[in-house]
Design a protein around this motif. Sequence first.
Motif, short mmCIF file in Angstrom:
data_model
loop_
_atom_site.label_atom_id
_atom_site.label_comp_id
_atom_site.label_asym_id
_atom_site.label_seq_id
_atom_site.Cartn_x
_atom_site.Cartn_y
_atom_site.Cartn_z
N ALA A 228 0.87 -1.18 0.00
CA ALA A 228 0.00 0.00 0.00
C ALA A 228 0.90 1.22 0.00
CB ALA A 228 -0.89 0.00 1.24
N LEU A 229 0.64 2.15 -0.90
CA LEU A 229 1.37 3.41 -0.95
C LEU A 229 0.45 4.54 -0.51
CD1 LEU A 229 3.27 3.25 -4.36
CD2 LEU A 229 4.16 2.80 -2.08
N SER A 230 0.91 5.29 0.46
CA SER A 230 0.15 6.45 0.92
C SER A 230 1.05 7.67 0.78
CB SER A 230 -0.26 6.29 2.39
OG SER A 230 -1.14 5.20 2.52
N VAL A 231 0.54 8.71 0.14
CA VAL A 231 1.30 9.94 -0.04
C VAL A 231 0.67 11.02 0.84
CG1 VAL A 231 2.07 11.67 -1.71
CG2 VAL A 231 1.86 9.28 -2.40
N ARG A 232 1.51 11.66 1.61
CA ARG A 232 1.03 12.73 2.50
C ARG A 232 1.07 14.07 1.78
NH1 ARG A 232 4.61 9.50 5.09
NH2 ARG A 232 3.78 8.17 6.71
N LYS A 233 0.41 15.06 2.34
CA LYS A 233 0.40 16.39 1.74
C LYS A 233 1.79 16.98 1.60
CE LYS A 233 -4.24 17.57 3.18
NZ LYS A 233 -5.11 18.47 3.94
N THR A 234 2.73 16.55 2.45
CA THR A 234 4.10 17.05 2.38
C THR A 234 4.87 16.45 1.21
OG1 THR A 234 4.87 15.28 3.83
CG2 THR A 234 4.19 17.35 4.88
N GLY A 235 4.29 15.45 0.55
CA GLY A 235 4.96 14.79 -0.56
C GLY A 235 5.68 13.53 -0.14
N ASP A 236 5.76 13.28 1.16
CA ASP A 236 6.38 12.05 1.65
C ASP A 236 5.46 10.87 1.38
OD1 ASP A 236 8.48 13.54 2.65
OD2 ASP A 236 7.59 13.74 4.64
N ALA A 237 6.05 9.74 1.08
CA ALA A 237 5.27 8.53 0.81
C ALA A 237 5.67 7.45 1.80
CB ALA A 237 5.49 8.06 -0.61
N SER A 238 4.71 6.64 2.17
CA SER A 238 5.01 5.48 3.01
C SER A 238 4.55 4.23 2.28
CB SER A 238 4.31 5.59 4.37
OG SER A 238 2.91 5.52 4.20
N ARG A 239 5.28 3.14 2.51
CA ARG A 239 4.98 1.87 1.86
C ARG A 239 4.76 0.83 2.94
NH1 ARG A 239 9.25 -1.20 -1.96
NH2 ARG A 239 10.09 -1.84 0.05
N THR A 240 3.59 0.17 2.89
CA THR A 240 3.24 -0.85 3.87
C THR A 240 3.02 -2.17 3.15
OG1 THR A 240 2.10 0.83 5.19
CG2 THR A 240 1.60 -1.47 5.69
N ALA A 241 3.72 -3.21 3.59
CA ALA A 241 3.54 -4.54 2.99
C ALA A 241 2.15 -5.06 3.31
CB ALA A 241 4.59 -5.50 3.50
N LEU A 242 1.45 -5.54 2.28
CA LEU A 242 0.09 -6.08 2.45
C LEU A 242 0.07 -7.60 2.34
CD1 LEU A 242 -1.99 -3.64 0.23
CD2 LEU A 242 -1.81 -3.66 2.72
N ALA A 243 0.76 -8.13 1.34
CA ALA A 243 0.66 -9.56 1.08
C ALA A 243 1.82 -10.02 0.20
CB ALA A 243 -0.66 -9.90 0.39
N TYR A 244 2.08 -11.31 0.25
CA TYR A 244 3.06 -11.97 -0.60
C TYR A 244 2.39 -13.18 -1.23
CZ TYR A 244 6.37 -9.31 2.22
OH TYR A 244 7.04 -8.31 2.86
N ALA A 245 2.82 -13.51 -2.44
CA ALA A 245 2.32 -14.71 -3.10
C ALA A 245 3.41 -15.25 -4.01
CB ALA A 245 1.07 -14.40 -3.90
N TYR A 246 3.41 -16.55 -4.23
CA TYR A 246 4.38 -17.10 -5.18
C TYR A 246 3.68 -18.03 -6.16
CZ TYR A 246 4.49 -21.61 -2.79
OH TYR A 246 4.15 -22.83 -2.26
N LEU A 247 4.28 -18.16 -7.31
CA LEU A 247 3.75 -19.02 -8.36
C LEU A 247 4.87 -19.95 -8.83
CD1 LEU A 247 1.49 -19.73 -10.41
CD2 LEU A 247 2.47 -17.98 -11.90
N PRO A 248 4.79 -21.26 -8.48
CA PRO A 248 5.82 -22.19 -8.95
C PRO A 248 5.79 -22.29 -10.47
CG PRO A 248 4.37 -23.21 -7.32
CD PRO A 248 3.77 -21.90 -7.68
N LEU A 249 6.96 -22.39 -11.09
CA LEU A 249 7.02 -22.47 -12.54
C LEU A 249 7.03 -23.92 -13.04
CD1 LEU A 249 9.53 -19.59 -13.23
CD2 LEU A 249 7.04 -19.55 -13.36
#
Length: 112
Positions: free
Chosen positions: A89-110
């Motif tokens: 999740a990316l959230s941008v504040r009014k100051t222009g700073d951005a924060s990144r929060t991990a939401l989920a992981y997934a993998y796909l075997p080949l």
Amino acid sequence: FETANFASHPSLDKKASIVATVELKADDSDLNAEPLRALYGRHSEATLRLRGVAGVQYKLSKTHMFDEFKFRLPAALTSRHHLLFKFYALSVRKTGDASRTALAYAYLPLVT
């Protein structure tokens, strides 16, 4: 991917955007190991990249990723090779700073 429901995720505010990264991994013996340099870049870039990034539309009935990725797969694929997806999740504040929060992981075997 169509069944992913991020809209009700507890750490996601209403104004946040979601991005996904995708990497080709040889195995998971070292979780901090770099992915394989196997992703073709945009517009026929000469150098292969480590990971791709795509925007994700999640507020509709079906979750949708906005980009496609093309990988150069190793000639000798094993059951340990897989694609690793990470959703943030990316959230941008009014100051222009951005924060990144991990939401989920997934993998796909080949190879199974």
